[in-house]
Design a protein around this motif. Structure first.
Motif, PDB file in Angstrom:
ATOM      1  N   GLN A  83      49.100 -33.616  -0.815  1.00  0.00           N
ATOM      2  CA  GLN A  83      49.614 -34.862  -0.330  1.00  0.00           C
ATOM      3  C   GLN A  83      51.130 -35.203  -0.807  1.00  0.00           C
ATOM      4  N   GLU A  84      51.429 -34.952  -2.005  1.00  0.00           N
ATOM      5  CA  GLU A  84      52.630 -34.967  -2.681  1.00  0.00           C
ATOM      6  C   GLU A  84      53.610 -33.850  -1.941  1.00  0.00           C
ATOM      7  N   TYR A  85      53.279 -32.652  -1.780  1.00  0.00           N
ATOM      8  CA  TYR A  85      53.966 -31.548  -0.900  1.00  0.00           C
ATOM      9  C   TYR A  85      54.161 -31.903   0.273  1.00  0.00           C
ATOM     10  N   ILE A  86      53.409 -32.498   1.168  1.00  0.00           N
ATOM     11  CA  ILE A  86      53.452 -32.938   2.481  1.00  0.00           C
ATOM     12  C   ILE A  86      54.590 -34.047   2.587  1.00  0.00           C
ATOM     13  N   GLY A  87      54.386 -35.089   1.540  1.00  0.00           N
ATOM     14  CA  GLY A  87      55.359 -36.168   1.533  1.00  0.00           C
ATOM     15  C   GLY A  87      56.746 -35.855   1.115  1.00  0.00           C
TER      16      GLY A  87
END
Length: 245
Positions: A19-23
């Motif tokens: 989620q952090e990487y996608i964000g």
């Protein structure tokens, strides 16, 4: 090129990391995640399936290889796992990539860039020119219909079918998914504005709030998810003045 993403992993920490990487990656939108492959199966196998699904291999109830075999017609699969020995099975399921844990951002970003490159080539190869035509099988058996691309006003989703509305007041129904027709229409001419509508931008007459009026007087509602991209495209064609109001 924007992609919608979904995460399937029974480890909450792994979900949080992706989620952090996608964000923090431009052009990626997270539309969902699940710790359960069974729940994910229900959410992915829909008309508005995500473009990319990150799937862990080692999960309870249903492993990632099994899940990928059920969803790979709907979404592009990227495996995320700590087990390198499943790589051959993964690519037999037409996986786009196989990322080993622990995943760092450089490897994640490289995977996304590779996917962008592959999908761009696929779309370029499949997409029609604005002045071309395509053929569809009609709802009547043994009948093929020729449709001129530029004459299509909009495409409407109707369950397992689509309805193509044309300048000639024709309605052609055929057994296709919205994503299937979307990938074959020229992206410089057509835009998805709702999970159930794709419009020919040359046939848009008025845009007001969340509604679009087309040349055939048909009014369509824009979906929140698709609205920003469509308005960005149309705003890019807006003639603006340098004068202050």
């Amino acid at each position: 090129m924007n992609f919608t993403c979904y995460i399937v992993d029974d480890d909450p920490d792994a979900v949080d990391l992706l989620q952090e990487y996608i964000g923090q990656t431009e052009g990626l939108d997270l539309v969902g995640s699940s710790l359960s492959p069974v729940t994910a199966l229900q959410e992915i196998t829909r008309e508005d399936a995500p473009d990319i699904t990150f799937i862990d291999v080692d999960m309870r109830v249903m492993n990632g290889i099994e899940l990928a075999g059920l969803v790979n017609l709907y979404t592009n699969v990227v495996f995320t796992t700590a087990f390198p020995e499943y790589a051959l099975q993964a690519f037999e399921k037409a996986a786009y990539d196989y990322i080993l844990k622990p995943i760092n951002y450089e490897r994640f970003y490289r995977s996304i860039q590779n996917i962008r490159h592959k999908m761009k080539k696929a779309w370029r190869g499949n997409s029609l020119a604005p002045d071309e035509f395509f053929n569809i099988k009609s709802e009547l058996k043994e009948r093929m219909v020729k449709v001129k691309t530029a004459e299509v006003i909009y495409v409407e989703g109707a369950g397992n079918y689509i309805i193509i509305h044309t300048e000639r007041n024709e309605k052609h129904m055929t057994y296709l998914k919205m994503k299937e027709i979307e990938h074959h229409l020229p992206r410089q001419l057509f835009a998805r504005v709702h999970r159930s509508f794709i419009v020919n931008m040359n046939h848009v007459e008025i845009i007001e709030r969340n509604r679009i009026k087309l040349v055939n007087d048909q009014e369509l509602v824009m979906g929140d998810y698709y609205k920003k991209r469509f308005l960005d495209i149309m705003d890019g064609r807006l003639i603006k003045t340098d004068r202050k109001p």
